[in-house]
Motif scaffolding. Sequence first.
Motif, PDB file in Angstrom:
ATOM      1  N   TYR A 517       0.835  -1.204   0.000  1.00 58.81           N
ATOM      2  CA  TYR A 517       0.000   0.000   0.000  1.00 58.81           C
ATOM      3  C   TYR A 517       0.870   1.255   0.000  1.00 58.81           C
ATOM      4  CZ  TYR A 517      -2.790   3.774   2.022  1.00 58.81           C
ATOM      5  OH  TYR A 517      -3.387   4.983   2.266  1.00 58.81           O
ATOM      6  N   LYS A 521       0.733   4.382  -2.601  1.00 55.40           N
ATOM      7  CA  LYS A 521       0.414   5.733  -2.119  1.00 55.40           C
ATOM      8  C   LYS A 521       1.546   6.694  -2.433  1.00 55.40           C
ATOM      9  CE  LYS A 521      -0.708   8.553   1.863  1.00 55.40           C
ATOM     10  NZ  LYS A 521      -0.911   8.650   3.324  1.00 55.40           N
ATOM     11  N   GLN A 525       1.056  10.034  -4.323  1.00 54.49           N
ATOM     12  CA  GLN A 525       1.406  11.306  -3.706  1.00 54.49           C
ATOM     13  C   GLN A 525       2.257  12.147  -4.651  1.00 54.49           C
ATOM     14  OE1 GLN A 525       0.629  12.394  -0.243  1.00 54.49           O
ATOM     15  NE2 GLN A 525       1.152  14.281  -1.352  1.00 54.49           N
ATOM     16  N   THR A 537      -5.925  10.305   2.196  1.00 56.98           N
ATOM     17  CA  THR A 537      -6.242   8.890   1.979  1.00 56.98           C
ATOM     18  C   THR A 537      -6.914   8.291   3.219  1.00 56.98           C
ATOM     19  OG1 THR A 537      -3.976   8.363   2.628  1.00 56.98           O
ATOM     20  CG2 THR A 537      -4.445   8.479   0.259  1.00 56.98           C
ATOM     21  N   VAL A 553      -9.114   7.859  -2.406  1.00 56.45           N
ATOM     22  CA  VAL A 553      -8.266   8.891  -2.985  1.00 56.45           C
ATOM     23  C   VAL A 553      -9.062  10.188  -2.940  1.00 56.45           C
ATOM     24  CG1 VAL A 553      -7.048   9.694  -5.035  1.00 56.45           C
ATOM     25  CG2 VAL A 553      -7.048   7.257  -4.468  1.00 56.45           C
ATOM     26  N   VAL A 563      -7.162   3.454  -3.478  1.00 56.56           N
ATOM     27  CA  VAL A 563      -5.785   2.986  -3.540  1.00 56.56           C
ATOM     28  C   VAL A 563      -5.615   1.882  -2.501  1.00 56.56           C
ATOM     29  CG1 VAL A 563      -5.024   4.785  -1.923  1.00 56.56           C
ATOM     30  CG2 VAL A 563      -3.332   3.636  -3.383  1.00 56.56           C
TER      31      VAL A 563
END
Length: 591
Positions: A517, A521, A525, A537, A553, A563
Amino acid sequence: MPVVDVDPDELRYLTGHDEKDDDELKSDLFNLGLEFEGWTEDDEFQLEFAPDRLDRLSVEGVARSLRYHYGDDRGVEIPNTNSADWTIEVEDQPDERPYVTGAVVRGLDMDEAALESLIQLQEKLHATMGRKRAKGAIGVHDLTMLKGDSVTDETGKSITYTSADPDEATFVPLDADAEMTPSEVMASHETGQTYGDLVADFDRVPAIYDAIGLFSFPPVINGRRTEVSVDSRDLFIEMTGTDQWTIDHMCNIVCYALAARGGQVEKVDVSYADDAPGEYAGKTLERPDFSVRAKTVTHDRIESILGVSLDSREVVDYAERAGLDATETETDDGTAYEVEIPPYRVDVIHPLDVIDDIGRALGFNSLEPTYPDVSTVGGRHERSRLEDAARNALVGLGFEDLLNFHMINEVENFERMGLSVPRTDEQASGGNREQAADTVGLADPVTIQEPYSEDYTILRTWALPSIMMVLENNTHRSYPQDLAEIGLAAGLDDSENTGVAEHRTVAAALARTDASYEDAKARLQALAEAFDKDLETPPTTHPSFIGGRAAEVVLDGESVGVVGEIHPKVLVEHDLELPVAAFEFRLDALE
């Protein structure tokens, strides 16, 4: 896209061009729109082609197209047919599968290659036009093993398409040594377990009898008694289905393929009982139906679409080289052509299809581009600028850019991703509607009314299933595989004038041994910062992702996507043996 295995030596034999080497054949096939995808273990071409040209599902059909391409054949070819000696009597057939058609082909010299080609053609037609046998199913039998009943005028022989009690009728199916009932076939036979669901709910199942007994249980399996082998010389072809037009044209394609092998096609009478369901009650049809259809196309439109100047003789010539017949005529719109379409072509629906054939015969590579006669200058749309900027940013983050089809099927779009298929307005509950609104990808899909292929039946509602399919098809490639796509997604929306809401979506996946994850992310980002967007998030749940490892998101305060780490069930469904982290959100959130 359908892929057909074709032996290049068979192509050379059937086209009569032994001088063509493999590279020349590949080039000629590419000009016909057939792309070489690789070699099989048996040194055969793997050819991919658009699913509209179903007459090319066999080496015989591909060879026919090449002969037209080489100029060896011209115009519409209709095989000679003998008068009917056999009749299919239709009575008490299941209402759910009311239609049948057939043909006899005699004098074949079957070898292993011809038999394999026939089997492949049967399987490919089942998968495309036949909708996995649901709409149409083909049975091919050794005619010498059939014993026909006498028809009413005692001048011919007949078989009967009817229904049978699934627990009482018996026969020996293919790949079996003992008699079985249809119920036993559906329960314990491998093929019966695969296709039995098509008729499992019928009170009485479809059945075809001759004077000896049951020999075909369509659309599931044929009987062993009439199995076709390399020693078979005369074949009986029967097809049952839910639509007469579909099975008639499937029959035409098979008959043309067998005629190319030297077979003599013989007609079959299909006699429907007076109380038969459907529009053919009380009628007798003579099959196969080799009648031609006609389309009218104007000379001006041909020149306008192709962008070239042609005289009428050239148009007729190119039409004939495309396997069509064209006759010049005069209309209120000027010079036009009455174009006849051969019986095996199921793809010619509109005059534009005729122009496409003429263009292919002319050679699209020979067409020279010209500037349009307009006074305006085109420019890039803002949406296109945004899409290019986002794509460049994704590539800069290490993703490989993809371009997938916008069409997909419900199984790939929903079920294999762990989502339930949304119901129609009448079937859906309020809870389902709320879930569809909140869950990325779970929208009512836009359904294609008459799809050419069961692989493409809806417009996708999100792009992540397409990326998962790419990962599934590339398990033999090295890892890591970091893939991204910016493309179309759509869903039904009554508030739109068209009834369909379309949007561009950004989807990406990281397939690697350490995918997490946090990795997804971090890329997300970086993408948000590149567009000066504030990313949040908050935790969420989504059936495609692992619980506790998924988040919304939220860009500039608006929830636009999801996500997380792909759920193990989804990975197993796609034959993936390593973790995948992914995200998807609406492109317009980056504006």
